[in-house]
Design an enzyme around this catalytic site. Structure first.
Site, PDB file in Angstrom:
ATOM      1  CG  HIS A  13      -7.718   5.053  -4.111  1.00 19.77           C
ATOM      2  ND1 HIS A  13      -7.140   6.223  -3.671  1.00 19.77           N
ATOM      3  CD2 HIS A  13      -6.740   4.120  -4.008  1.00 19.77           C
ATOM      4  CE1 HIS A  13      -5.885   6.003  -3.328  1.00 19.77           C
ATOM      5  NE2 HIS A  13      -5.612   4.719  -3.517  1.00 19.77           N
ATOM      6  CG  LEU A  16      -6.751  -2.754 -10.812  1.00 19.73           C
ATOM      7  CD1 LEU A  16      -7.423  -2.550 -12.166  1.00 19.73           C
ATOM      8  CD2 LEU A  16      -7.422  -3.881 -10.054  1.00 19.73           C
ATOM      9  NE  ARG A  17      -0.036  -3.483  -5.709  1.00 22.00           N
ATOM     10  CZ  ARG A  17       0.048  -2.440  -4.905  1.00 22.00           C
ATOM     11  NH1 ARG A  17       0.235  -1.218  -5.396  1.00 22.00           N
ATOM     12  NH2 ARG A  17      -0.043  -2.589  -3.614  1.00 22.00           N
ATOM     13  CG  ASN A  40       0.947   3.113  -6.493  1.00 23.46           C
ATOM     14  OD1 ASN A  40       0.003   2.635  -7.109  1.00 23.46           O
ATOM     15  ND2 ASN A  40       1.202   2.800  -5.232  1.00 23.46           N
ATOM     16  CE  LYS A  95      -3.263   9.243  -4.639  1.00 24.88           C
ATOM     17  NZ  LYS A  95      -3.167   7.781  -4.486  1.00 24.88           N
ATOM     18  CG  HIS A 132      -0.843   9.340  -0.118  1.00 23.94           C
ATOM     19  ND1 HIS A 132      -1.094   7.998  -0.103  1.00 23.94           N
ATOM     20  CD2 HIS A 132      -0.296   9.640   1.086  1.00 23.94           C
ATOM     21  CE1 HIS A 132      -0.711   7.501   1.073  1.00 23.94           C
ATOM     22  NE2 HIS A 132      -0.214   8.477   1.800  1.00 23.94           N
ATOM     23  CG  HIS A 170      -6.097   6.724   0.982  1.00 18.50           C
ATOM     24  ND1 HIS A 170      -5.421   7.859   1.348  1.00 18.50           N
ATOM     25  CD2 HIS A 170      -5.357   6.155   0.008  1.00 18.50           C
ATOM     26  CE1 HIS A 170      -4.327   7.957   0.621  1.00 18.50           C
ATOM     27  NE2 HIS A 170      -4.263   6.947  -0.200  1.00 18.50           N
ATOM     28  CG  LEU A 214       1.422   3.936   4.742  1.00 14.13           C
ATOM     29  CD1 LEU A 214       2.706   4.107   3.947  1.00 14.13           C
ATOM     30  CD2 LEU A 214       1.513   4.718   6.065  1.00 14.13           C
ATOM     31  CG  ASP A 242      -5.723   2.601  -0.609  1.00 20.84           C
ATOM     32  OD1 ASP A 242      -5.096   2.508  -1.682  1.00 20.84           O
ATOM     33  OD2 ASP A 242      -5.179   2.903   0.468  1.00 20.84           O
ATOM     34  CG  HIS A 246       1.818  -5.033  -0.773  1.00 19.52           C
ATOM     35  ND1 HIS A 246       2.791  -4.461  -1.564  1.00 19.52           N
ATOM     36  CD2 HIS A 246       1.042  -4.009  -0.340  1.00 19.52           C
ATOM     37  CE1 HIS A 246       2.617  -3.143  -1.594  1.00 19.52           C
ATOM     38  NE2 HIS A 246       1.563  -2.845  -0.873  1.00 19.52           N
ATOM     39  CB  ALA A 258       1.789   0.435   3.573  1.00 22.89           C
TER      40      ALA A 258
HETATM   41  C1  NCD Z   1      -0.783   1.568  -1.451  1.00 22.72           C
HETATM   42  C2  NCD Z   1       0.014   0.587  -2.302  1.00 22.72           C
HETATM   43  O1  NCD Z   1       0.407  -0.460  -1.797  1.00 22.72           O
HETATM   44  O2  NCD Z   1       0.196   0.862  -3.492  1.00 22.72           O
HETATM   45  N1  NCD Z   1      -0.635   1.193  -0.073  1.00 22.72           N
HETATM   46  C3  NCD Z   1      -1.461   1.535   0.944  1.00 22.72           C
HETATM   47  O3  NCD Z   1      -1.149   1.209   2.089  1.00 22.72           O
HETATM   48  N2  NCD Z   1      -2.580   2.179   0.733  1.00 22.72           N
HETATM   49  C4  NCD Z   1      -0.329   2.949  -1.727  1.00 22.72           C
HETATM   50  C5  NCD Z   1      -1.231   4.013  -1.177  1.00 22.72           C
HETATM   51  O4  NCD Z   1      -2.363   4.194  -1.647  1.00 22.72           O
HETATM   52  O5  NCD Z   1      -0.811   4.699  -0.233  1.00 22.72           O
HETATM   53 ZN    ZN Z   2      -3.952   3.866  -2.653  1.00 25.43          ZN
END
Ligand code: NCD
Ligand code: ZN
Length: 339
Positions: A13, A16-17, A40, A95, A132, A170, A214, A242, A246, A258
């Site tokens: 999990h 990588l954006r 996402n 997902k 999630h 997670h 999160l 996870d 950011h 988050a």
């Molecule tokens: C994740 C994200 O930034 O893409 N953020 C997080 O707090 N884990 C999204 C996610 O997995 O909930």
């Molecule tokens: Zn995640």
């Protein structure tokens, strides 16, 4: 000096954006042999073709791991597209983000009834559903959202579809650990930060945006249950970092994002947790074997060495136009990946 040789770990999990951020963060997952990239993005990776294209963009970074993809479940997901993508190897899982639950989840599932046909197909063909697991009802306390999701949404769904292979992503609570243990075909990923911190970390001497992720950090009793699950040798629990980068300016903000960027320190942090729990002999199971077994993939034939050696990870890494804070950056860790 104690050392440990284990099969090359996998990260089941990771965020990588895309674009410049992808290029900057992908090298930090180099300790892993396979990574399961989360979908996402904006727009989300919600078809087999989008998964194939994203996988090619990840591979083009030259990072030395094999990227695997999960596609993003929406109210309009086509079961035939998923099945074809699964059979072709474009995706290994799907997902489920409840709409509004987390970063870039607004295109997610608004009601489980909208995806009933897709979930039935997934159960029939053995395609795993990654969850999630948080309700989005604003009346439910944020610390209860995982438990309430499992009780009111995922539990009833799995009662109807017990063959559905499911990962509680997670996992953050004692309730999630108990849920996974009580159900067939169900597993959970556990992050290094939920093993390391309880919710006090959010308020340690002041407000700590870099501990905000999160599902949000939970109580000490939850952290202890996660540590017992991760280190106990049960194959239903495996590593999923996870790692969710950011830019610092988006976390240190009026409405901070988050996510914890833990890719650079995850393996070392997991090793330290297993050492503290006197379970180093089980680290290879959690990092390298249990997830592969769940995904019906071979355990890596490569090995890595992990050694007891003090090191201090950098506080931040540079990205285009800013920096990203590193989980445990600036602190002294006791284990390191060799080489
Ligand atoms: C994740 C994200 O930034 O893409 N953020 C997080 O707090 N884990 C999204 C996610 O997995 O909930
Ligand atoms: Zn995640």
């Amino acid at each position: 000096m104690r050392t440990l040789t284990i099969p090359r770990p996998d990260d089941w999990h990771v965020h990588l954006r895309d674009g410049a951020m992808l290029a900057s963060v992908a090298p930090f997952s180099a300790g892993f042999g396979r990574i399961l990239a989360m979908p996402n993005l904006v727009p989300p990776v919600d078809t087999a073709a989008a998964a194939r294209a994203y996988r090619a963009r990840i591979a083009a970074t030259g990072a030395p791991f094999a990227p695997l993809l999960a596609t993003y479940l929406t109210d309009r997901t086509d079961p035939d597209d998923l099945e074809a993508g699964f059979r072709a190897g474009d995706l290994v899982a799907v997902k489920w983000y409840p709409a509004g639950a987390t970063t870039h989840s607004d295109r997610g599932v608004t009601d489980v009834r909208h995806v009933a046909a897709v979930l039935e197909r997934m159960a029939a063909i053995g395609l795993p559903l990654l969850v999630h697991g948080e309700v989005t009802d604003r009346r439910v306390d944020i610390f209860d959202r995982e438990r309430v999701f499992l009780e009111t949404i995922l539990g009833p769904l799995l009662d109807r579809l017990p063959a559905l292979r499911c990962v509680v992503e997670h996992a953050t609570t004692r309730d999630a650990v108990a849920f996974v243990r009580s159900r067939p075909n169900t597993a959970a990923t556990i992050t290094p930060h939920h093993l390391w911190w309880n919710r006090n970390a959010l308020f340690e001497g002041g407000l700590r945006p870099h501990a905000y992720c999160l599902p949000v950090l939970k109580r000490e009793e939850d952290r202890q249950a996660l540590r017992a699950a991760a280190t106990g040798g049960d194959p239903r629990f495996f590593a999923g970092t996870d790692s969710a980068p950011h830019p610092v300016h988006k976390k240190e903000a009026d409405c901070g994002c988050a996510g914890v960027f833990c890719a650079p320190t995850a393996i070392a942090a997991y090793a330290q947790v297993f050492d503290e729990e006197q379970a180093l002999d089980r680290l290879g199971g959690f990092l390298s074997q249990h997830g592969a077994a769940f995904y019906r993939l071979p355990v890596s034939a490569e090995t890595v060495q992990i050694e007891e050696r003090a090191w201090t990870p950098p506080e931040c890494i540079a990205i285009e136009g800013g920096t990203v804070r590193v989980f445990l950056g600036g602190e002294t860790l006791r284990w390191a990946v060799s080489g």
